[in-house]
Design a protein around this motif. Structure first.
Motif, PDB file in Angstrom:
ATOM      1  N   VAL A 171     -26.847 -45.806 -84.342  1.00 52.48           N
ATOM      2  CA  VAL A 171     -27.767 -46.896 -84.116  1.00 52.48           C
ATOM      3  C   VAL A 171     -26.781 -48.191 -84.213  1.00 52.48           C
ATOM      4  N   LYS A 172     -26.266 -48.958 -82.496  1.00 48.64           N
ATOM      5  CA  LYS A 172     -26.818 -50.110 -82.850  1.00 48.64           C
ATOM      6  C   LYS A 172     -27.679 -51.100 -82.643  1.00 48.64           C
ATOM      7  N   ILE A 173     -27.368 -52.376 -83.871  1.00 54.12           N
ATOM      8  CA  ILE A 173     -28.507 -53.787 -84.456  1.00 54.12           C
ATOM      9  C   ILE A 173     -27.594 -54.815 -83.667  1.00 54.12           C
ATOM     10  N   LYS A 174     -28.407 -55.831 -83.060  1.00 49.27           N
ATOM     11  CA  LYS A 174     -27.876 -57.330 -82.787  1.00 49.27           C
ATOM     12  C   LYS A 174     -28.302 -57.966 -84.001  1.00 49.27           C
ATOM     13  N   VAL A 175     -26.461 -58.526 -84.751  1.00 47.87           N
ATOM     14  CA  VAL A 175     -27.082 -60.026 -85.446  1.00 47.87           C
ATOM     15  C   VAL A 175     -26.643 -60.806 -84.357  1.00 47.87           C
ATOM     16  N   THR A 202     -22.970 -53.095 -85.186  1.00 49.04           N
ATOM     17  CA  THR A 202     -24.072 -54.772 -85.147  1.00 49.04           C
ATOM     18  C   THR A 202     -22.787 -55.809 -84.228  1.00 49.04           C
ATOM     19  N   ASP A 203     -24.085 -55.926 -83.476  1.00 55.87           N
ATOM     20  CA  ASP A 203     -23.272 -56.661 -82.462  1.00 55.87           C
ATOM     21  C   ASP A 203     -23.339 -58.458 -82.019  1.00 55.87           C
ATOM     22  N   ALA A 204     -23.008 -59.241 -82.781  1.00 55.93           N
ATOM     23  CA  ALA A 204     -23.080 -60.531 -82.431  1.00 55.93           C
ATOM     24  C   ALA A 204     -22.888 -61.223 -81.309  1.00 55.93           C
ATOM     25  N   ASN A 205     -22.817 -60.748 -80.666  1.00 57.56           N
ATOM     26  CA  ASN A 205     -22.437 -61.249 -79.192  1.00 57.56           C
ATOM     27  C   ASN A 205     -21.740 -62.315 -78.941  1.00 57.56           C
ATOM     28  N   GLY A 206     -20.833 -62.488 -79.242  1.00 56.55           N
ATOM     29  CA  GLY A 206     -19.619 -63.776 -79.782  1.00 56.55           C
ATOM     30  C   GLY A 206     -20.500 -65.224 -80.000  1.00 56.55           C
ATOM     31  N   ILE A 228     -17.897 -54.601 -86.774  1.00 56.45           N
ATOM     32  CA  ILE A 228     -18.884 -55.382 -85.933  1.00 56.45           C
ATOM     33  C   ILE A 228     -18.179 -55.617 -84.702  1.00 56.45           C
ATOM     34  N   GLU A 229     -18.914 -56.073 -84.093  1.00 60.66           N
ATOM     35  CA  GLU A 229     -18.384 -56.781 -82.722  1.00 60.66           C
ATOM     36  C   GLU A 229     -18.977 -57.866 -81.841  1.00 60.66           C
ATOM     37  N   GLU A 230     -17.973 -57.967 -80.901  1.00 53.64           N
ATOM     38  CA  GLU A 230     -17.618 -59.342 -80.538  1.00 53.64           C
ATOM     39  C   GLU A 230     -18.474 -60.857 -81.645  1.00 53.64           C
ATOM     40  N   PRO A 231     -17.809 -60.311 -83.249  1.00 51.50           N
ATOM     41  CA  PRO A 231     -17.603 -61.485 -84.279  1.00 51.50           C
ATOM     42  C   PRO A 231     -17.749 -63.057 -82.713  1.00 51.50           C
ATOM     43  N   GLY A 254     -14.720 -56.140 -76.541  1.00 58.18           N
ATOM     44  CA  GLY A 254     -14.012 -55.918 -74.878  1.00 58.18           C
ATOM     45  C   GLY A 254     -15.124 -55.893 -73.364  1.00 58.18           C
ATOM     46  N   GLU A 255     -16.061 -55.743 -73.777  1.00 59.47           N
ATOM     47  CA  GLU A 255     -17.293 -55.956 -72.968  1.00 59.47           C
ATOM     48  C   GLU A 255     -17.348 -56.897 -71.801  1.00 59.47           C
ATOM     49  N   GLN A 256     -16.547 -58.108 -72.926  1.00 62.16           N
ATOM     50  CA  GLN A 256     -16.345 -59.640 -71.992  1.00 62.16           C
ATOM     51  C   GLN A 256     -15.124 -59.975 -71.090  1.00 62.16           C
ATOM     52  N   PRO A 304     -16.328 -47.308 -75.163  1.00 57.05           N
ATOM     53  CA  PRO A 304     -16.866 -48.164 -73.569  1.00 57.05           C
ATOM     54  C   PRO A 304     -18.166 -49.242 -74.091  1.00 57.05           C
ATOM     55  N   HIS A 305     -18.204 -50.113 -73.374  1.00 57.85           N
ATOM     56  CA  HIS A 305     -19.421 -50.332 -72.969  1.00 57.85           C
ATOM     57  C   HIS A 305     -20.047 -50.746 -71.563  1.00 57.85           C
ATOM     58  N   VAL A 306     -21.236 -50.066 -71.810  1.00 60.50           N
ATOM     59  CA  VAL A 306     -22.012 -49.534 -70.771  1.00 60.50           C
ATOM     60  C   VAL A 306     -22.396 -50.460 -69.128  1.00 60.50           C
TER      61      VAL A 306
END
Ligand SMILES: O=C(NO)[C@H](O)[C@H](O)[C@H](O)CO
Ligand SMILES: [Mg+2]
Length: 370
Positions: A171-175, A202-206, A228-231, A254-256, A304-306
């Motif tokens: 599972v992925k959770i947002k930080v 984990t995903d910080a969305n930049g 850690i995604e998009e830190p 990569g999603e951006q 991949p990001h979906v």
């Protein structure tokens, strides 16, 4: 077969519980601006970009499709997908204003629709047209229980349900919330609830600055997270390279990123470990495959990001040897004729001819009524 008409389509699908947020975005609907490409033998190919359902910019994307790209496609043979990709991408007046951004999202939707037509003309699902299964099955990890606007209790409850009742093992959770310590408390609660075996991303969305990413990123190892995604800032190659040299937790991004060349720069710099190309940000399947091959040549996993809500990426991950894992977000499944199927944590291979983004008749009734 010749292209006779491009019909613009804009779908807006409600997200989970009416609204989700990450550190940088807060949305109530997922946008799917795209196109139906009609041919002289009655076939229709569908392709969509993926947005945050902001109607004025969705309209910019479909206007780019109908006003700029349409005249370049009428009368062409949709089988010549790559030649048409080059023709459209390098149309100099469009390239002058585009090269990424709106024109790239528009080209991506067209490219997906052209591959859809090719599949339908041959009676093949996309993964088979691309060469068949490169792995026995593709595992799903679920993002839809980890939103930053969920309370800690809701977060834990959703993640437990996904693991204990739905069979997910990742599972992925947002930080990236306002408090780094609260991020870590939420992560600790999820790790305690799920036990040591379940994988947590984990995903910080930049959201983080580089010092924040170093400080907080170094603590993620305590909870054994996969990545850690998009830190930090989406386009910052040097920043991610420095971070990769400072923390042990692998970096995913990569999603951006719009261009294969951007992925080249991150991969070559050692600034990414899990490569996340998205056909709806790149210019479709044609460019996505180039990025997946690039990552594979560096032995980097492609996850991949979906932005298509798994509909096309389920095919691509089945066909490309760099992919064993794919994000699951369900927001378009009720709008698609052949919704992506996940059972016991793995994607099913669809046998339906096509690239996976054909809307239902019901969905098509809602278009242009937004
Ligand atoms: O980062 C993501 N997946 O990895 C999610 O797709 C985004 O959080 C959503 O699009 C909301 O912005
Ligand atoms: Mg993300």
């Amino acid at each position: 077969m010749r292209i006779t008409k491009l019909e613009p389509i804009i779908l807006h699908a409600p997200v989970t519980r009416g609204g989700i947020a990450d550190s940088t975005h807060s949305i109530t609907h997922w946008g799917a601006p795209g196109v139906a490409i009609h041919t002289d033998d009655g076939k229709v190919g569908y392709g969509f970009s993926g947005t945050h359902a902001h109607l004025p910019t969705d309209r910019l994307i479909v206007d780019c499709i109908t006003e700029s790209f349409d005249p370049l496609l009428i009368g062409e043979d949709p089988f010549e997908v790559r030649a048409l990709w080059e023709k459209l991408y390098h149309k100099s007046e469009i390239y002058w204003v585009g090269r990424s951004g709106i024109t790239h999202l528009a080209l991506g939707a067209i490219d997906i629709a052209l591959w859809d037509l090719k599949c339908k003309a041959l009676g093949l699902p996309l993964w088979k047209l691309l060469g068949g299964s490169a792995q026995t099955k593709v595992e799903a990890y679920n993002t839809d229980g980890g939103w930053l606007n969920w309370s800690k209790e809701q977060l834990v409850s959703d993640c437990k349900r996904m693991v204990e009742e739905e069979g997910y093992r990742a599972v992925k959770i947002k930080v990236g919330g306002d408090s780094g310590n609260e991020d870590l408390r939420r992560l600790e609660a999820v790790r305690e609830a799920l036990g040591p075996e379940v994988r947590i991303m984990t995903d910080a969305n930049g959201r983080w600055s580089l010092p924040q990413a170093i400080q907080l990123g170094s603590k993620l190892a305590d909870f054994d997270v996969v990545w850690i995604e998009e830190p930090t800032a989406f386009d910052d190659v040097i920043g991610h390279k420095r971070l990769a040299e400072s923390i042990s937790t692998p970096i995913a991004l990569g999603e951006q990123l719009y261009l294969a060349q951007q992925f080249r720069d991150f991969v070559h710099a050692g600034a990414v470990h899990y490569v996340q190309p998205d056909i709806v940000r790149l210019a479709g399947i044609t460019e996505w495959w180039q990025v997946a091959d690039l990552a594979h040549s560096y032995a980097l996993p492609v996850v991949p990001h979906v932005g298509d809500m798994c509909q096309v990426h389920q095919h691509l991950c089945n066909a490309h040897p760099a992919c064993q894992l794919l994000e699951y977000i369900p927001w378009l499944r009720d709008w698609m004729k052949d919704p992506a199927q996940v059972k016991d944590g793995f994607f099913f291979n669809s046998e339906v001819p096509g690239a996976g983004m054909e809307p239902t008749e019901e969905a098509l009734k809602t278009i242009n009524k937004i």
